[in-house]
Design an enzyme around this catalytic site. Structure first.
Site, short mmCIF file in Angstrom:
data_model
loop_
_atom_site.label_atom_id
_atom_site.label_comp_id
_atom_site.label_asym_id
_atom_site.label_seq_id
_atom_site.Cartn_x
_atom_site.Cartn_y
_atom_site.Cartn_z
N ASP A 81 -2.49 -1.87 -4.46
CA ASP A 81 -3.35 -1.03 -5.28
C ASP A 81 -2.57 -0.45 -6.44
O ASP A 81 -1.35 -0.28 -6.39
CB ASP A 81 -3.88 0.15 -4.44
CG ASP A 81 -5.26 -0.13 -3.88
OD1 ASP A 81 -5.91 -1.07 -4.35
OD2 ASP A 81 -5.67 0.60 -2.97
N TYR A 145 6.32 -1.90 4.62
CA TYR A 145 5.94 -0.84 3.68
C TYR A 145 6.66 0.45 4.04
O TYR A 145 6.84 0.77 5.22
CB TYR A 145 4.43 -0.60 3.70
CG TYR A 145 3.62 -1.63 2.96
CD1 TYR A 145 3.30 -1.47 1.62
CD2 TYR A 145 3.17 -2.78 3.61
CE1 TYR A 145 2.55 -2.42 0.94
CE2 TYR A 145 2.42 -3.74 2.94
CZ TYR A 145 2.11 -3.55 1.61
OH TYR A 145 1.38 -4.50 0.93
#
Length: 336
Positions: A81, A145
């Site tokens: 994103d 992540y």
């Protein structure tokens, strides 16, 4: 972004693999690039008449200068994103040179792309040749992540200016890390993670295997001066899986933070997971994009494309914007 891979084919056609650049946004489409001072909008390319521009736009624009017989398209391993950063993403591309011209060397490809990249928050780190059947998205065996939190910062303006787009500043003096670690144990393993999936994901299955989830005190920020708040502390959450659902990491982070703040108990996280309800009271919150980093991508025998593997190309990028606000669809594995 971090890594490129290229594949040798007949007719002087070469396929490269790349990795991502730390940056402000993700990979998007074919709109013309704005001036270098503009932030890009996510990783995916923006196609058609949309005005948003992402990392992929800039990479493909730079690749036009390679004079490939066929226009170069980038296939990205993990589409992030806007606002999410990438310490090491990966992609592959085909470069088809004219008859009689030798393939580019990895060093020349990296230099050429960086020379023509028009965004200061994007940098290609490394390139390497890969087999013809290599696919940056489907060949990845692991993605990691990192999410950064800050406590001891009652007001956002008390956070060092250089940290404001690199972490989520919580209005709390501390976190119950022990409770967060206990809650994390319920998320490890293979589960249906529907409760942590945002709308808009094209995934046919919401079953994923979370291999690792750690909650720990992060390193002290080099941007915190002695005269600033001594209560300011940083925390790190790391998530590893082969792939993730859309915004899964950010929604799990929000729930774990609620546990750390005492708003939820660890056992409630188990109940949320088992509910498979993405619209439940506690699991609809999404942690801000600015604290999330794609840390590494693994490719089996190729290893970690973020560790300087000589057979790889890498890039880094930073990001702002919002995929959904731009109406982008077709998010893939690793979308966050």
């Amino acid at each position: 972004m971090a890594l490129f891979g290229l594949r040798e084919r007949r007719w002087s056609r070469t396929v490269w693999a790349l990795a991502e650049i730390p940056g402000q946004g993700g990979f998007r489409g074919r709109a013309r690039s704005p001036p270098p001072t503009s932030a890009h909008s996510g990783v995916a390319a923006v196609r058609g008449t949309q005005r948003a521009v992402g990392v992929q736009n800039y990479l493909e624009e730079a690749a036009e200068r390679l004079n490939s017989v066929v226009p170069v398209k980038f296939t990205i391993s993990s589409r992030t994103d806007a606002g999410v950063h990438a310490l090491s993403n990966a992609a592959h591309l085909d470069v088809q040179r004219r008859s009689g011209q030798p393939p580019f060397s990895p060093e020349v490809l990296v230099e050429a792309l960086n020379t023509h990249l028009r965004h200061p928050a994007i940098r290609v780190l490394q390139a390497f040749r890969v087999p013809n059947d290599f696919h940056a998205r489907y060949a990845a065996t692991s993605r990691t992540y990192l999410y950064r939190l800050a406590t001891g910062c009652p007001r956002p303006d008390q956070l060092p200016v250089f940290e404001r787009n690199l972490c989520w500043a919580l209005q709390a003096d501390c976190l119950d890390v022990t409770a967060m670690q206990e809650a994390a144990q319920y998320l490890l393993g293979t589960h249906d993670f529907s409760a942590f999936q945002s709308a808009g994901s094209p995934s046919t299955s919401s079953v994923r295997t979370l291999r690792r989830l750690t909650v720990s005190s992060g390193p002290t920020s080099p941007f915190v001066l002695p005269q600033e708040s001594r209560k300011l502390r940083f925390w790190s959450l790391e998530f590893e899986s082969q792939s993730f659902l859309y915004r899964q990491v950010r929604r799990m982070t929000a729930v774990l933070v609620a546990v750390g703040l005492g708003a939820l108990t660890p056992t409630q996280v188990k109940v949320i997971l088992e509910s498979q309800d993405p619209l439940g009271k506690h699991q609809t919150r999404v942690a801000p994009a600015r604290g999330l980093f794609l840390k590494s991508v693994l490719y089996g025998d190729l290893g970690n494309l973020g560790d300087g593997n000589p057979a790889c190309t890498q890039w880094e990028s930073k990001g702002t914007g919002d995929w959904e606000a731009q109406g982008l669809k077709g998010l893939q594995a690793g979308d966050q």
